[in-house]
Design an enzyme around this catalytic site. Structure first.
Site, PDB file in Angstrom:
ATOM      1  N   TYR A  64     -11.528 -26.142  22.315  1.00 11.86           N
ATOM      2  CA  TYR A  64     -10.128 -25.718  22.238  1.00 11.86           C
ATOM      3  C   TYR A  64      -9.828 -25.099  20.882  1.00 11.86           C
ATOM      4  CZ  TYR A  64      -8.816 -29.726  19.316  1.00 11.86           C
ATOM      5  OH  TYR A  64      -8.712 -30.620  18.285  1.00 11.86           O
ATOM      6  N   CYS A  65      -8.707 -24.358  20.846  1.00 12.18           N
ATOM      7  CA  CYS A  65      -8.181 -23.780  19.613  1.00 12.18           C
ATOM      8  C   CYS A  65      -6.662 -23.919  19.683  1.00 12.18           C
ATOM      9  CB  CYS A  65      -8.634 -22.324  19.438  1.00 12.18           C
ATOM     10  SG  CYS A  65      -8.010 -21.213  20.709  1.00 12.18           S
ATOM     11  N   ARG A  66      -5.944 -23.004  19.064  1.00 13.93           N
ATOM     12  CA  ARG A  66      -4.490 -23.100  19.085  1.00 13.93           C
ATOM     13  C   ARG A  66      -3.925 -22.689  20.439  1.00 13.93           C
ATOM     14  NH1 ARG A  66       0.357 -20.614  18.114  1.00 13.93           N
ATOM     15  NH2 ARG A  66      -0.538 -18.547  18.200  1.00 13.93           N
ATOM     16  N   ILE A  93      -4.142 -26.123  21.991  1.00 11.80           N
ATOM     17  CA  ILE A  93      -3.446 -27.331  21.541  1.00 11.80           C
ATOM     18  C   ILE A  93      -1.923 -27.147  21.555  1.00 11.80           C
ATOM     19  CG2 ILE A  93      -3.460 -26.883  19.055  1.00 11.80           C
ATOM     20  CD1 ILE A  93      -4.330 -29.921  18.757  1.00 11.80           C
TER      21      ILE A  93
END
Length: 103
Positions: A64-66, A93
């Site tokens: 995952y990332c932003r 996220i």
């Protein structure tokens, strides 16, 4: 492979071979992360590739990332490096409804 949060979580929780990978910057990671995530910043270019290559290819990676864009790219890179199971969290996220650890 892109997964909705619901599928990502249910698959992760049932997976005894799972690793959570956060590909955001260190500063972003330090603002809060998903429990047990390891942080390898995709913006570090070749250093990112080198660190990814050192990971165990037999594990399943939940990435995952932003927002889900960098993690999708990270999954593509991982697939090119021979990782068979890299799963991208759609929405990242910022759409995460689970617990966030704040260091």
């Amino acid at each position: 492979m892109n997964l909705t949060q619901e599928d990502w979580v249910s698959q992760f929780e049932a997976d005894e071979n799972a690793v959570i990978l956060d590909v955001r910057t260190e500063d972003e990671f330090n603002e809060g992360f998903i429990a047990n995530a390891i942080n390898i910043d995709i913006h570090r270019g070749q250093d990112f590739v080198n660190e990814i290559e050192n990971l165990d290819k037999s594990k399943n990676y939940y990435v995952y990332c932003r927002s889900g864009m960098r993690s999708a790219k990270a999954c593509e890179i991982m697939n090119q490096l021979g990782f068979e199971n890299a799963y991208n969290l759609i929405g990242g996220i910022i759409e995460w409804e689970g617990e966030v650890i704040e260091p």
